[in-house]
Scaffold this active site. Structure first.
Site, mmCIF file in Angstrom:
data_model
loop_
_atom_site.group_PDB
_atom_site.id
_atom_site.type_symbol
_atom_site.label_atom_id
_atom_site.label_comp_id
_atom_site.label_asym_id
_atom_site.label_seq_id
_atom_site.Cartn_x
_atom_site.Cartn_y
_atom_site.Cartn_z
ATOM 1 N N LYS A 143 -15.272 22.944 1.383
ATOM 2 C CA LYS A 143 -16.109 22.894 2.402
ATOM 3 C C LYS A 143 -17.500 21.841 2.216
ATOM 4 O O LYS A 143 -17.902 21.463 3.329
ATOM 5 C CB LYS A 143 -16.764 24.277 2.803
ATOM 6 N N GLU A 182 -23.076 28.222 11.747
ATOM 7 C CA GLU A 182 -22.617 29.300 11.919
ATOM 8 C C GLU A 182 -21.905 29.744 10.790
ATOM 9 O O GLU A 182 -21.215 28.598 9.949
ATOM 10 C CB GLU A 182 -21.747 29.606 13.112
ATOM 11 N N SER A 205 -7.832 25.170 -2.632
ATOM 12 C CA SER A 205 -9.025 24.896 -1.861
ATOM 13 C C SER A 205 -10.014 25.410 -2.517
ATOM 14 O O SER A 205 -11.350 24.669 -2.304
ATOM 15 C CB SER A 205 -8.673 25.455 -0.409
HETATM 16 C C1 LIG Z 1 -13.066 28.703 4.231
HETATM 17 C C2 LIG Z 1 -11.963 28.395 3.388
HETATM 18 C C3 LIG Z 1 -10.629 28.119 3.637
HETATM 19 C C4 LIG Z 1 -10.206 28.127 5.103
HETATM 20 O O1 LIG Z 1 -10.654 27.041 5.826
HETATM 21 P P1 LIG Z 1 -9.808 26.124 6.430
HETATM 22 O O2 LIG Z 1 -10.806 25.005 7.350
HETATM 23 O O3 LIG Z 1 -8.526 26.207 6.870
HETATM 24 O O4 LIG Z 1 -9.534 24.997 5.172
HETATM 25 C C5 LIG Z 1 -9.638 28.145 2.633
HETATM 26 N N1 LIG Z 1 -9.912 27.948 1.380
HETATM 27 C C6 LIG Z 1 -11.284 28.270 0.844
HETATM 28 C C7 LIG Z 1 -11.477 28.367 -0.607
HETATM 29 C C8 LIG Z 1 -12.208 28.364 1.837
HETATM 30 O O5 LIG Z 1 -13.552 28.658 1.266
#
Ligand SMILES: *Cc1c(COP(=O)(O)O)cnc(C)c1O
Length: 415
Positions: A107, A129, A395
């Protein structure tokens, strides 16, 4: 099911996508996307669109962005070969380590990129938000880094559920505003952030957290996150001399996945799979699998797939991972699904939890519950395609999920 598009159409749409013709001048990805907002928001979005066009690909902006990514975010993030898990699963598993990025997930790429853009556009303050709090923390950190005041709207219910992230945001100097209207969660928080933005769209910049919302946000967020796939593609080629057989990422709003997928869309030999939150099952309200179980409709200013009941009411969602718990999905994903370039599948709460354990025990990496959904997809693919090479976008890291993990994996009473 996804919108069926006749195959000659699908081939043309894919060619347009690869040629970079989406979003088009109306902000559409084929039939999806656009700008479904009240009149009052149009000038602000048009101003942002002009700003994106003027700055995003300018060399001085890109140099600033690259410098922040290298010296502050910690990019490039590593590509890790998961040696022990590969052996267990009978495939070659590679991990793109967004868990190593500053603040613990992908993010931050988007947050620092948009904060830089806001500064170029002369904004005096940022509004954002947040639902689970992760985007709020990333925004607060990016704003602190650039010296921009930051206001984060957060549903009152979410503030209770995500108290540690509220504390983090406040320590990073952000003002966290509880939203007590509407559903008192993310949806109401988005409405409040938009209201704040329209009141003064020149001095205020709205920092949106995923590849969703009205044009130009899905495009802007994808471009800022595309660094994930660009790095991973080069790292795979350097490490193995080849591209992976399959690329897998989890899909909430769709930003880490679009960022990972973008550089690979034109690689016809690379299969691409998005994993949505299958939750407790396929029933209405039991999951957050928007492409798998949704229908086209408008949510938060964009025409895309969404989870709705027979009357078109937005459906309550469920997922063990807060970051995937969103009833919509970015419009580019809706197009990729419709033309069949990306296959969307689900992983359940239990499958994700099991993969948190597997990756932790075998590789010494505690993944976020969101990312564990992508791993569950990878395990399934490995079973069906022994020996294949799989690239997973990891992610984020799982430290934020400890309260949930205490109640589940670490709880002897669980199941
Ligand atoms: C917020 C988040 C997601 C999901 O958000 P996307 O916009 O679909 O990437 C996925 N993995 C993590 C670790 C997150 O914090």
């Amino acid at each position: 099911m996804s919108t069926p598009v006749a195959s000659p159409d699908a081939a043309r749409l894919l060619a347009d996508l690869i040629a970079g013709r989406f979003p088009d001048e109306r902000g559409r990805f084929g039939p999806f996307g656009g700008r479904y907002v009240p009149e009052t928001l149009i000038p602000a979005l048009e101003r942002l669109e002009r700003g994106v066009r003027a700055h995003l690909h300018a060399s001085d902006f890109q140099a600033d962005f690259a410098r922040q990514l290298t010296t502050w975010v910690g990019r490039p993030t590593a590509l890790t070969f998961a040696e022990r898990l590969s052996q267990r699963w009978g495939a070659k598993l590679w991990l793109k380590r967004e868990d190593l990025a500053h603040t613990g997930a992908h993010k931050i790429n988007n947050a620092i990129g948009q904060a830089l853009l806001a500064r170029r556009l002369g904004a005096k303050r940022i509004v954002a938000e947040t639902g689970a709090g992760q985007h709020g923390v990333a925004s607060a950190a990016a704003c602190a880094r650039l010296g921009l005041p930051c206001t984060v709207y957060m549903g009152a219910i979410d503030m209770e559920r995500q108290a540690p992230n509220v504390g983090r945001m406040r320590l990073l100097g952000a003002e966290v505003v509880p939203v007590t209207s509407g559903d008192r969660t993310l949806r109401a928080a988005i409405d409040e952030a938009l209201r704040d933005w329209v009141a003064d769209p020149t001095d205020t910049y709205y920092l949106l957290g995923s590849a969703v919302g009205p044009h130009p946000y899905p495009y802007l967020v994808r471009e800022l996150q595309a660094v994930i796939g660009r790095e991973a593609r080069a790292q795979m080629l350097a490490a193995t001399g080849a591209l992976p057989d399959v690329l897998i990422a989890c899909v909430g709003g769709g930003s880490n996945s679009m960022g990972a997928f973008h550089a690979f869309i034109g690689d016809a030999a690379v299969r691409i799979i998005g994993i949505e939150a299958g939750g407790r099952g396929a029933g209405l309200g039991d999951n957050a699998a928007t492409v798998a179980h949704g229908r086209p409709g408008v949510l938060h200013g964009t025409y895309s797939m969404l989870l709705q009941n027979e009357d078109g009411q937005i459906q309550e969602t469920h997922s063990v991972s807060a970051g995937l718990d969103y009833p919509g999905v970015g419009p580019e994903h809706a197009l990729l699904a419709a033309i069949g370039r990306v296959s969307y599948q689900t992983a359940s709460d239990d499958e994700a939890l099991e993969c948190v354990r597997s990756l932790s025990e075998n590789e010494g990496i505690l993944p976020a519950l969101e990312s564990a959904h992508a791993l569950a997809g990878a395990r399934r693919y490995a079973q069906a395609h022994p020996g294949c090479s799989i690239l997973v976008c990891l992610s984020g890291r799982g430290d934020k999920d400890m309260p949930t993990l205490q109640q589940t994996l670490l709880n002897p009473e669980h199941r």
